[in-house]
Design a protein around this motif. Structure first.
Motif, PDB file in Angstrom:
ATOM      1  N   LEU A   1       0.811  -1.210   0.000  1.00 10.44           N
ATOM      2  CA  LEU A   1       0.000   0.000   0.000  1.00 10.44           C
ATOM      3  C   LEU A   1       0.849   1.267   0.000  1.00 10.44           C
ATOM      4  O   LEU A   1       0.494   2.264  -0.645  1.00 10.44           O
ATOM      5  CB  LEU A   1      -0.942   0.007   1.216  1.00 10.44           C
ATOM      6  CG  LEU A   1      -2.180  -0.885   1.111  1.00 10.44           C
ATOM      7  CD1 LEU A   1      -2.981  -0.841   2.406  1.00 10.44           C
ATOM      8  CD2 LEU A   1      -3.051  -0.449  -0.067  1.00 10.44           C
ATOM      9  N   SER A   2       1.966   1.237   0.698  1.00 11.42           N
ATOM     10  CA  SER A   2       2.837   2.418   0.726  1.00 11.42           C
ATOM     11  C   SER A   2       3.414   2.694  -0.656  1.00 11.42           C
ATOM     12  O   SER A   2       3.583   3.852  -1.056  1.00 11.42           O
ATOM     13  CB  SER A   2       3.967   2.229   1.738  1.00 11.42           C
ATOM     14  OG  SER A   2       4.757   1.090   1.420  1.00 11.42           O
ATOM     15  N   ASP A   3       3.700   1.631  -1.413  1.00 13.66           N
ATOM     16  CA  ASP A   3       4.184   1.806  -2.786  1.00 13.66           C
ATOM     17  C   ASP A   3       3.117   2.475  -3.643  1.00 13.66           C
ATOM     18  O   ASP A   3       3.410   3.381  -4.441  1.00 13.66           O
ATOM     19  CB  ASP A   3       4.542   0.459  -3.406  1.00 13.66           C
ATOM     20  CG  ASP A   3       5.681  -0.241  -2.687  1.00 13.66           C
ATOM     21  OD1 ASP A   3       6.536   0.462  -2.127  1.00 13.66           O
ATOM     22  OD2 ASP A   3       5.709  -1.486  -2.693  1.00 13.66           O
ATOM     23  N   ILE A   4       1.868   2.034  -3.487  1.00 16.51           N
ATOM     24  CA  ILE A   4       0.762   2.597  -4.272  1.00 16.51           C
ATOM     25  C   ILE A   4       0.552   4.060  -3.907  1.00 16.51           C
ATOM     26  O   ILE A   4       0.331   4.906  -4.784  1.00 16.51           O
ATOM     27  CB  ILE A   4      -0.536   1.801  -4.049  1.00 16.51           C
ATOM     28  CG1 ILE A   4      -0.321   0.314  -4.352  1.00 16.51           C
ATOM     29  CG2 ILE A   4      -1.661   2.373  -4.887  1.00 16.51           C
ATOM     30  CD1 ILE A   4       0.230   0.038  -5.723  1.00 16.51           C
ATOM     31  N   ALA A   5       0.611   4.370  -2.623  1.00 15.57           N
ATOM     32  CA  ALA A   5       0.426   5.750  -2.183  1.00 15.57           C
ATOM     33  C   ALA A   5       1.500   6.661  -2.759  1.00 15.57           C
ATOM     34  O   ALA A   5       1.245   7.830  -3.078  1.00 15.57           O
ATOM     35  CB  ALA A   5       0.438   5.812  -0.658  1.00 15.57           C
ATOM     36  N   GLU A   6       2.703   6.122  -2.907  1.00 21.25           N
ATOM     37  CA  GLU A   6       3.816   6.933  -3.421  1.00 21.25           C
ATOM     38  C   GLU A   6       3.803   7.004  -4.949  1.00 21.25           C
ATOM     39  O   GLU A   6       3.958   8.088  -5.526  1.00 21.25           O
ATOM     40  CB  GLU A   6       5.143   6.329  -2.960  1.00 21.25           C
ATOM     41  CG  GLU A   6       6.363   7.083  -3.476  1.00 21.25           C
ATOM     42  CD  GLU A   6       7.666   6.441  -3.043  1.00 21.25           C
ATOM     43  OE1 GLU A   6       8.723   6.845  -3.565  1.00 21.25           O
ATOM     44  OE2 GLU A   6       7.639   5.532  -2.187  1.00 21.25           O
ATOM     45  N   LYS A   7       3.592   5.868  -5.610  1.00 22.05           N
ATOM     46  CA  LYS A   7       3.673   5.816  -7.073  1.00 22.05           C
ATOM     47  C   LYS A   7       2.349   6.140  -7.756  1.00 22.05           C
ATOM     48  O   LYS A   7       2.317   6.520  -8.928  1.00 22.05           O
ATOM     49  CB  LYS A   7       4.156   4.431  -7.513  1.00 22.05           C
ATOM     50  CG  LYS A   7       5.555   4.098  -7.031  1.00 22.05           C
ATOM     51  CD  LYS A   7       5.865   2.611  -7.114  1.00 22.05           C
ATOM     52  CE  LYS A   7       5.858   2.092  -8.517  1.00 22.05           C
ATOM     53  NZ  LYS A   7       6.271   0.667  -8.573  1.00 22.05           N
ATOM     54  N   GLY A   8       1.248   5.971  -7.030  1.00 25.06           N
ATOM     55  CA  GLY A   8      -0.055   6.281  -7.584  1.00 25.06           C
ATOM     56  C   GLY A   8      -0.612   5.182  -8.473  1.00 25.06           C
ATOM     57  O   GLY A   8      -0.121   4.055  -8.506  1.00 25.06           O
ATOM     58  N   VAL A   9      -1.646   5.539  -9.206  1.00 24.37           N
ATOM     59  CA  VAL A   9      -2.351   4.626 -10.110  1.00 24.37           C
ATOM     60  C   VAL A   9      -2.035   5.024 -11.546  1.00 24.37           C
ATOM     61  O   VAL A   9      -2.063   6.203 -11.896  1.00 24.37           O
ATOM     62  CB  VAL A   9      -3.876   4.678  -9.875  1.00 24.37           C
ATOM     63  CG1 VAL A   9      -4.618   3.837 -10.907  1.00 24.37           C
ATOM     64  CG2 VAL A   9      -4.217   4.227  -8.460  1.00 24.37           C
ATOM     65  N   THR A  10      -1.751   4.039 -12.381  1.00 26.53           N
ATOM     66  CA  THR A  10      -1.485   4.292 -13.799  1.00 26.53           C
ATOM     67  C   THR A  10      -2.669   3.822 -14.632  1.00 26.53           C
ATOM     68  O   THR A  10      -3.055   2.661 -14.560  1.00 26.53           O
ATOM     69  CB  THR A  10      -0.214   3.569 -14.272  1.00 26.53           C
ATOM     70  OG1 THR A  10       0.914   4.045 -13.516  1.00 26.53           O
ATOM     71  CG2 THR A  10       0.038   3.836 -15.750  1.00 26.53           C
ATOM     72  N   ILE A  11      -3.235   4.740 -15.420  1.00 22.61           N
ATOM     73  CA  ILE A  11      -4.361   4.411 -16.291  1.00 22.61           C
ATOM     74  C   ILE A  11      -3.852   4.016 -17.662  1.00 22.61           C
ATOM     75  O   ILE A  11      -3.008   4.684 -18.260  1.00 22.61           O
ATOM     76  CB  ILE A  11      -5.321   5.615 -16.445  1.00 22.61           C
ATOM     77  CG1 ILE A  11      -5.967   5.977 -15.111  1.00 22.61           C
ATOM     78  CG2 ILE A  11      -6.410   5.304 -17.470  1.00 22.61           C
ATOM     79  CD1 ILE A  11      -6.887   7.185 -15.189  1.00 22.61           C
ATOM     80  N   THR A  12      -4.382   2.910 -18.171  1.00 26.21           N
ATOM     81  CA  THR A  12      -4.136   2.492 -19.551  1.00 26.21           C
ATOM     82  C   THR A  12      -5.496   2.236 -20.197  1.00 26.21           C
ATOM     83  O   THR A  12      -6.529   2.288 -19.536  1.00 26.21           O
ATOM     84  CB  THR A  12      -3.267   1.226 -19.614  1.00 26.21           C
ATOM     85  OG1 THR A  12      -3.952   0.141 -18.968  1.00 26.21           O
ATOM     86  CG2 THR A  12      -1.926   1.443 -18.928  1.00 26.21           C
TER      87      THR A  12
END
Length: 336
Positions: free
Chosen positions: A271-282
């Motif tokens: 979760l910490s990785d997601i909070a830092e890197k965010g969400v990528t839309i394709t």
């Protein structure tokens, strides 16, 4: 240099894309359509030619892939034959190894049938790879990276999300929602607000011209023709970008709910990785203006759009062709 060609294929509900291995390989794209003569039970046109074909008596227009699922075997095989012949050199006598993007919604049996359709079209070894996994590769995610990456692929018929680490999805969600639902919402809005009807082609034109996920002070307008509900007569109407933002707000909320559900499933260590890197839309809906800002506001996590978002899966397929020896144990392989 191997004599056996390697091809990646992404069969979408709207478009089918393919490419050969190698950084310099271009991307072939055609419409996922076919025309069949019902009497003779023969396919008479596929791809872009099917989209431009004027139907005559005894013919039907087929969408062989819906929501990521093959629904017409004959038409799918014909479409894939056209794709393979368009991508391969005419002199190549070896059956290609194929990486085929598959929806998360496919059961093992349906996945196997899809792979067999590729082989019936002339493919050899077939490696089935989940759409989000390929989208991650196409968006530049290192398959050896141990941190978590959140991929949100919003296509024409399906939305698929996954948290990827070391090239594998550790958690995933999918819904039967995509660009077609957004277009439908626009058509419904025109009918409810203006007592007029438009076909999907006009609604899609409105989306591409003034579509946006957020309202703005400097709104744009688009003039179009519709048919009045009470009289059936043609009438000229004008719609604004802010109206479209309101019209598609409800369907876009389904994407927000999907992301929230996947976040709850994600292992705490990632979760910490997601909070830092965010969400990528394709996916194609990534081209909708302000979609990243809209989702960022809704989920309170940074959201970015891969560019070009509609080619992320097929670009990822081309990357996956480099790793077939490694992927062969991870990706179910269709038998010959």
């Amino acid at each position: 240099m191997s004599l056996v060609p390697r091809i990646a294929i992404d069969c979408g509900s709207q478009n089918t894309r393919a490419t050969l291995s190698g950084a310099g390989s271009g991307i072939f794209s055609t419409r996922s359509l076919a025309v069949r003569n019902v009497v003779k039970k023969q396919i008479v046109a596929v791809g872009d030619a099917a989209a431009e074909h004027n139907l005559v008596s005894g013919e039907e227009l087929i969408t062989p892939i819906k929501n990521g699922v093959m629904v017409d075997h004959q038409a799918t095989v014909a479409l894939l034959q056209y794709v393979l012949s368009s991508v391969l050199s005419w002199w190549n006598i070896f059956q290609p190894k194929v990486v085929l993007a598959e929806s998360l919604s496919l059961s093992q049996a349906i996945s196997q049938a899809f792979g067999q359709a590729v082989q019936a079209a002339g493919g050899g070894m077939v490696y089935m790879a989940p759409v989000p996994t390929l989208a991650a590769l196409g968006a530049g995610v290192d398959p050896h990276d141990s941190s978590g990456s959140f991929i949100l692929d919003i296509g024409h018929g399906t939305t698929e999300a996954a948290v990827i680490t070391r090239g594998t999805a550790v958690s995933s969600q999918h819904i039967a929602f995509g660009g077609k639902n957004i277009v439908t919402a626009i058509g419904r809005y025109i009918q409810e607000e203006y007592d007029a009807t438009v076909d999907m082609i006009v609604a899609e034109k409105i989306l591409h011209t003034v579509g946006t996920a957020l309202c703005h002070d400097n709104e744009k307008t688009h003039t179009f023709y519709a048919n009045a509900v009470d009289t059936g007569e043609a009438c000229s109407l004008q719609v604004s970008s802010n109206e479209i933002a309101e019209a598609i707000n409800k369907p876009l909320a389904e994407v927000t709910s999907l992301v929230a559900a996947l976040v709850k499933e994600t292992p705490p260590t990632l979760l910490s990785d997601i909070a830092e890197k965010g969400v990528t839309i394709t996916g194609g809906v990534g081209n909708l203006p302000d979609i990243a800002t809209y989702l960022t506001r809704e989920i309170s996590i940074p959201v970015y759009v891969a560019s070009p978002s509609q080619q992320a899966v097929i670009r990822g397929g081309r990357e996956a062709l480099k790793f077939l020896p490694a992927y062969s144990r991870l990706i179910p392989q269709s038998g010959n």
